[in-house]
Structures are given as C-alpha cells and as structure tokens.
Design a protein around this motif. Structure first.
Motif, short mmCIF file in Angstrom:
data_model
loop_
_atom_site.label_atom_id
_atom_site.label_comp_id
_atom_site.label_asym_id
_atom_site.label_seq_id
_atom_site.Cartn_x
_atom_site.Cartn_y
_atom_site.Cartn_z
N ALA A 329 0.77 -1.28 -0.01
CA ALA A 329 0.19 0.33 -0.05
C ALA A 329 0.89 1.31 0.03
O ALA A 329 0.69 2.31 -0.66
N TYR A 330 2.04 1.27 0.72
CA TYR A 330 2.79 2.40 0.78
C TYR A 330 3.41 2.60 -0.56
O TYR A 330 3.72 3.80 -0.92
N PHE A 331 4.15 1.64 -1.05
CA PHE A 331 4.73 1.47 -2.41
C PHE A 331 3.55 2.22 -3.52
O PHE A 331 4.10 3.03 -4.29
N ILE A 332 2.18 1.70 -3.32
CA ILE A 332 1.23 2.28 -4.24
C ILE A 332 1.09 3.97 -4.17
O ILE A 332 1.00 4.52 -4.95
N ALA A 333 1.12 4.22 -2.74
CA ALA A 333 0.91 5.66 -2.69
C ALA A 333 1.97 6.39 -2.98
O ALA A 333 1.55 7.38 -3.88
N ILE A 334 3.11 6.19 -3.07
CA ILE A 334 4.36 6.80 -3.65
C ILE A 334 4.02 6.91 -5.20
O ILE A 334 4.21 7.89 -5.74
N THR A 335 3.69 5.68 -5.58
CA THR A 335 3.81 5.39 -7.14
C THR A 335 2.86 6.44 -7.70
O THR A 335 2.90 7.03 -8.79
N GLY A 336 1.47 6.23 -7.08
CA GLY A 336 0.56 7.15 -7.50
C GLY A 336 0.84 8.92 -7.60
O GLY A 336 0.62 9.46 -8.32
N ILE A 337 1.34 9.20 -6.63
CA ILE A 337 1.63 10.67 -6.40
C ILE A 337 2.71 10.94 -7.50
O ILE A 337 2.53 11.97 -8.11
N CYS A 338 3.74 10.08 -7.60
CA CYS A 338 5.05 10.47 -8.61
C CYS A 338 4.49 10.48 -10.05
O CYS A 338 4.71 11.29 -10.83
N THR A 339 3.73 9.40 -10.42
CA THR A 339 3.34 9.05 -11.85
C THR A 339 2.29 10.34 -11.95
O THR A 339 2.44 10.95 -13.39
N SER A 340 1.44 10.74 -11.30
CA SER A 340 0.56 11.76 -11.44
C SER A 340 1.29 13.01 -11.60
O SER A 340 0.93 13.79 -12.81
N ALA A 341 2.31 13.40 -10.99
CA ALA A 341 2.97 14.56 -11.02
C ALA A 341 3.71 14.67 -12.45
O ALA A 341 3.89 15.63 -12.98
N MET A 342 4.32 13.46 -12.90
CA MET A 342 5.09 13.44 -13.93
C MET A 342 4.12 13.76 -15.08
O MET A 342 4.64 14.44 -16.06
N ILE A 343 2.82 13.42 -15.11
CA ILE A 343 2.03 13.60 -16.31
C ILE A 343 1.37 15.29 -16.21
O ILE A 343 1.20 15.63 -17.18
N LEU A 344 1.32 15.46 -14.98
CA LEU A 344 0.90 16.88 -14.79
C LEU A 344 2.21 18.03 -15.16
O LEU A 344 1.70 19.13 -15.38
N ALA A 345 3.33 17.61 -15.38
CA ALA A 345 4.31 18.47 -15.64
C ALA A 345 4.03 19.20 -16.92
O ALA A 345 3.49 18.62 -17.97
N PRO A 346 4.20 20.76 -16.83
CA PRO A 346 3.89 21.54 -18.09
C PRO A 346 4.66 21.15 -19.41
O PRO A 346 4.07 21.44 -20.42
N GLN A 347 5.77 20.46 -19.28
CA GLN A 347 6.40 20.33 -20.67
C GLN A 347 5.79 19.17 -21.47
O GLN A 347 5.84 19.11 -22.75
N HIS A 348 4.79 18.03 -20.80
CA HIS A 348 4.36 17.20 -21.59
C HIS A 348 5.14 16.36 -22.40
O HIS A 348 4.85 16.09 -23.69
N LYS A 349 6.36 16.29 -22.24
CA LYS A 349 7.07 15.16 -22.92
C LYS A 349 6.75 13.76 -23.28
O LYS A 349 6.59 13.19 -22.11
N PRO A 350 6.26 13.25 -24.24
CA PRO A 350 6.03 11.89 -24.55
C PRO A 350 6.77 10.95 -23.74
O PRO A 350 6.19 9.89 -23.12
N SER A 351 8.29 11.06 -23.58
CA SER A 351 8.88 10.20 -23.08
C SER A 351 8.66 10.02 -21.53
O SER A 351 8.46 9.05 -20.86
N VAL A 352 8.48 11.15 -21.03
CA VAL A 352 8.04 11.17 -19.52
C VAL A 352 6.57 10.58 -19.42
O VAL A 352 6.41 9.77 -18.33
N ILE A 353 5.60 11.02 -20.16
CA ILE A 353 4.25 10.38 -19.98
C ILE A 353 4.30 8.94 -20.32
O ILE A 353 3.57 8.34 -19.42
N PHE A 354 5.14 8.52 -21.15
CA PHE A 354 5.00 6.92 -21.30
C PHE A 354 5.53 6.22 -20.16
O PHE A 354 5.18 5.29 -19.67
N GLY A 355 6.71 7.10 -19.62
CA GLY A 355 7.48 6.39 -18.21
C GLY A 355 6.45 6.37 -17.23
O GLY A 355 6.49 5.48 -16.53
N ALA A 356 5.85 7.39 -17.07
CA ALA A 356 4.85 7.50 -15.84
C ALA A 356 3.61 6.44 -15.96
O ALA A 356 3.37 5.72 -15.01
N TYR A 357 3.07 6.22 -17.19
CA TYR A 357 2.21 5.15 -17.45
C TYR A 357 2.79 3.74 -17.41
O TYR A 357 1.99 2.90 -16.54
#
Length: 482
Positions: A329-357
């Motif tokens: 559960a704690y691993f998932i909580a960290i993952t959810g916060i980090c991946t959402s932040a990566m997708i919200l990043a204003p640059q919207h780099k495809p490599s970052v978005i693919f990595g987040a998903y």
C-alpha cells in the motif's frame, strides 16, 4: 537473512503434502489462470477494438466508450456477492464453467452489433457472468492454501489476467492485419468471435477436473488420504448458512467488512491509469504524434507487463516477510503521487508520459496482495464471512469506478486527464492513511490473542510438534474465537 531466505524456499512438508500441493497447484491454477486470462482478454479487447476501427464503424460519440465500461461495471458489481454466496450452494466445478459459457456466448454476439447501445446491453450481462472469476477464485485459493503459500498463488492468478490485457493488443494487431475484411467482417468483429471460441475448451476442462473445496472435493486425482490432508491444512470453521439476518448483522458489525472494503475501494482507484486504458486514449488523442493502429494496440502492452513483474515480486516478497501485505500500500501511494506529477508536468514530454504510465502499471501488485491479506485476516472466521467480505471488496471498488471513470477519465478528457491526475494524488494519500489505521486495528486485535496453537490447523500443529516451523503464525481474528 540468507538462512531465512533458504528456509523460505525449502518448505518443510508433511508426508504426502508436497505431492498434494503440486496436484492442486496444477488443477486449480491452470483453470483459474486460464479463466482469468480470458476474462481480462475480453475486457481489454473492447478498448483494442475501439482504436482498431469499431469507433468509426459504429459512429461512437462523446463518452459512449466510457458508458459501455460503466454498463459492464454495473453488471459486474451486481454479480459480486451473489456469485460468491452461490459457491455455498452450487459446486464451483459447475458454477465457474457455466458462467464461462455465458460470457463466451455474449462475447461472440458482440461481433454482430451495429450501434454502441447494443454493446452497452451485452456488456451489462457480461459483467454479471464475469463477476464470478476474480472474487470466486480468491475465495477458492483461501480455502486450499496456507498463509505461507497464498501470496504466490494469488500473484500468479492476478498475473494471468494482466497477461490477457498485454496479449490482447498483439492479438488484435494480428487479426487486424490478417483477417480484416475476411468473409465481409471487420477485424475487430473477428476479435470477439475468436475470443469467445477459445473460452469454450477451458470451460469444458473446468466441468471435468476442477476440485471444488477441500471439504467438498470429489476430484478423481485426489486419494482419500490426500483429501483428509487437504482438510487438515486449513482451519476448521463452523459451517453456517449465510442467508440469515444474524449472519448479515455479524457481517455488518465486523471490522473486516469496513477495513478491507474501504482499503480496496481506495486502492482500486489507484489502478485507474491502467484499468481504464488511459495510455491508449492518450496516444489516440496526442496533439504531437500520429500513432498507427499497430502502435495503439502494442505500446500500451508495456503497462500490464510491468504489472505482471510487480505482482509476482510483491506477492513473493510479502510471503517471505511473513504476510506483511500492507507494505504494498505504501509503495502504491508513492507511485500514484509520482506518476501523476510526471503527467501534470507542463512540458508534456512523450517520453516522460510513457514512463509514468508504465511505472503506474506496478500498482497492479495490490490485487494479489490485498486479497491475500483479506484471506489471511479471515482464515479463522466463518467461510461465508470470508466469501462475502472478499466479494464486497470488489463490489465496492467497482461501484465507485463505475462513476469515477466518467468524472475523471472520460475519453473526451484525453490526452491529459488533468482532474484525474489530481484525483489520483488524493487517493494515493488516502491509501497511506487508511492502511496505517487498518494496521493499527490489526495490531490491537493481535494483543488479545491467547492459546494460538489450539486454533491452528491440524497440519500446522503437527509441524509445531515436530519442530518444522520456527513459530506459530499469528492471526488477529483468533481473538474472536477466544
């Protein structure tokens, strides 16, 4: 640590027990994993068909794809508790394959539809039929396996469903390139026909060889001694009919009902990145790249691939750590916060978005570990309490997801799903908080335990007498017996 690791992989079995475990591994896991593989193949193929010509052929508009998913979810929710209670009255060897035949037929009927509304009706009834597989299998696994064995088997079962999601993309790619237009049918229609056909032999296999539960099995490949040994490996519980007012009052008052249902509702929504095919929708709506049909089907397969690795790793790890399923559960909580932040990043780099998903696919690990956690916590309870809590977990999660995806992950919110990203961060924080509270309740109950060995299964008592185990496993729910 090294000696503990070696001891973990060298399980001390009683005479004949290793052979018994090998048999039930083969006959239970092959059927359940194939069933879940086909179950998930069917679900993922709707999204594969959507991006492979179905949207244009049937003139989809707005959020109709999400509405279809919601119709399936509503049927899936309705079927949860009745399907698990049915296992108390209908042999699993009959019930599981019968439901497979129903969903195979409905899958093939999908190939004939001419408008999205028809798929909505079909998927509703399909959801009812498919509701039996996930929660029913976790109930069966908890009936046969010890806590030391359960996590790995739950992980293997969950991974089989993810394999269905992953392989579905490649199957659709192959069908689209080789069968599109064959006999006047589009490739996406052939996908549903083939999906239904390959389900039929698995259903027949279940009718013939699924072993039911240790107390009711009449499997021809288990001897009388093996049946007795199977019963001795799990706690003896009082068999009470669940359909009484006192039973439902007891369920309503139990801490397990609230604790595990809410934790799975929260955790289920952290899976939304993967279960709602957001990567495929992002690719299709990408403002900077024009992806081919093959890419739309193949690239998202990396998400369940990560999920398979993560599921097997954490299922094995939590077995090794003595059933500490909550660490996921704690691993998932960290993952959810980090991946959402990566997708919200204003640059919207495809490599970052693919990595987040792709990273978000690791959240699938919670399926195996959380249901194993619930099975462990209710090992000494009435079997039907365990059945109804396990089914209630999936009911609650899917009931929320039915409207959650429409608000936060509708297809017309692609490619960024901004509000969904903030919702993901909120749910990840909530998961960490609720898990901490649930651990506190478990620890509080554990302090009440006395005379634990008297409540152990016969096989565990024998191991303890022979010195084959280092310590007697604890279970919070023993307190309810004392």
């Amino acid at each position: 640590m090294g000696s503990r690791f070696r001891e973990y992989w060298r399980t001390n079995y009683l005479p004949g027990e290793r052979k018994l475990v090998q048999k039930i591994d083969f006959f239970i896991l092959t059927f359940c994993c194939l069933s879940y593989f086909l179950n998930y193949l069917d679900r993922s193929n709707l999204n594969n068909a959507y991006v492979s010509g179905m949207r244009e052929d049937l003139s989809f508009s707005g959020s109709q794809l999400n509405q279809i998913t919601t119709c399936f979810t509503v049927g899936y929710v309705i079927g949860q508790i009745p399907s698990n209670l049915s296992l108390h009255y209908v042999q699993p060897r009959i019930f599981f394959p019968s439901m497979m035949l129903v969903w195979a037929g409905l899958t093939m009927v999908t190939a004939s539809v001419q408008r999205p509304e028809s798929i909505m009706a079909i998927r509703f009834f399909q959801g009812i039929a498919e509701s039996t597989t996930f929660v029913g299998t976790h109930y069966i696994l908890g009936s046969w396996y010890t806590p030391r064995e359960l996590g790995k088997r739950s992980g293997i079962f969950t991974a089989s469903g993810l394999a269905g999601t992953m392989i579905g993309g490649f199957i659709q790619t192959g069908i689209h390139s080789s069968m599109d237009g064959l006999a006047g049918l589009a490739g996406w229609r052939w996908l549903f026909i083939i999906d239904g056909i390959i389900t039929l032999p698995v259903a027949l296999y279940g009718f013939l060889l699924f072993p039911n539960t240790p107390q009711t099995t009449n499997a021809p490949y288990l001897s009388s001694a093996e049946r007795h040994l199977a019963i001795s490996r799990v706690p003896e519980v009082t068999d009470r009919s669940p359909l009484t007012w006192s039973f439902f009052k007891a369920v309503w008052k139990s801490w397990q009902w609230y604790g595990f249902i809410i934790v799975w509702i929260i955790a289920g929504e952290t899976e939304s990145f993967s279960s709602n095919a957001l990567l495929a929708l992002y690719m299709q709506a990408s403002p900077t790249h024009d992806y081919t049909v093959a890419q739309l089907n193949n690239y998202p397969t990396g998400v369940p691939a990560v999920g398979i690795v993560s599921t097997l790793f954490f299922a094995t790890l939590t077995d090794f750590l003595g059933g500490k399923r909550w660490i996921v559960a704690y691993f998932i909580a960290i993952t959810g916060i980090c991946t959402s932040a990566m997708i919200l990043a204003p640059q919207h780099k495809p490599s970052v978005i693919f990595g987040a998903y792709y990273w978000a696919g690791a959240v699938y690990a919670c399926q195996a570990t959380f249901f194993a956690w619930a099975n462990d916590a209710m090992r000494y309870e009435d079997e039907m309490l365990r059945a109804i809590v396990i089914s209630g977990m999936n009911l609650g999660s899917n009931a929320v997801n039915a409207w959650w995806l429409l608000i936060f992950y509708a297809a017309d919110l692609a490619p960024w799903f901004t509000r969904g990203m903030y919702a993901m961060i909120a749910m990840s924080i909530a998961l960490g908080i609720w898990t901490t509270g649930l651990i506190y309740v478990e620890n509080r109950e554990a302090k009440k335990l006395v005379n634990r060995q008297d409540l152990l299964p016969e096989a565990e008592q024998e191991r303890a007498r022979n010195g084959s185990v280092d310590e007697i496993p604890t279970n919070n729910n023993l307190a309810t017996k004392l």
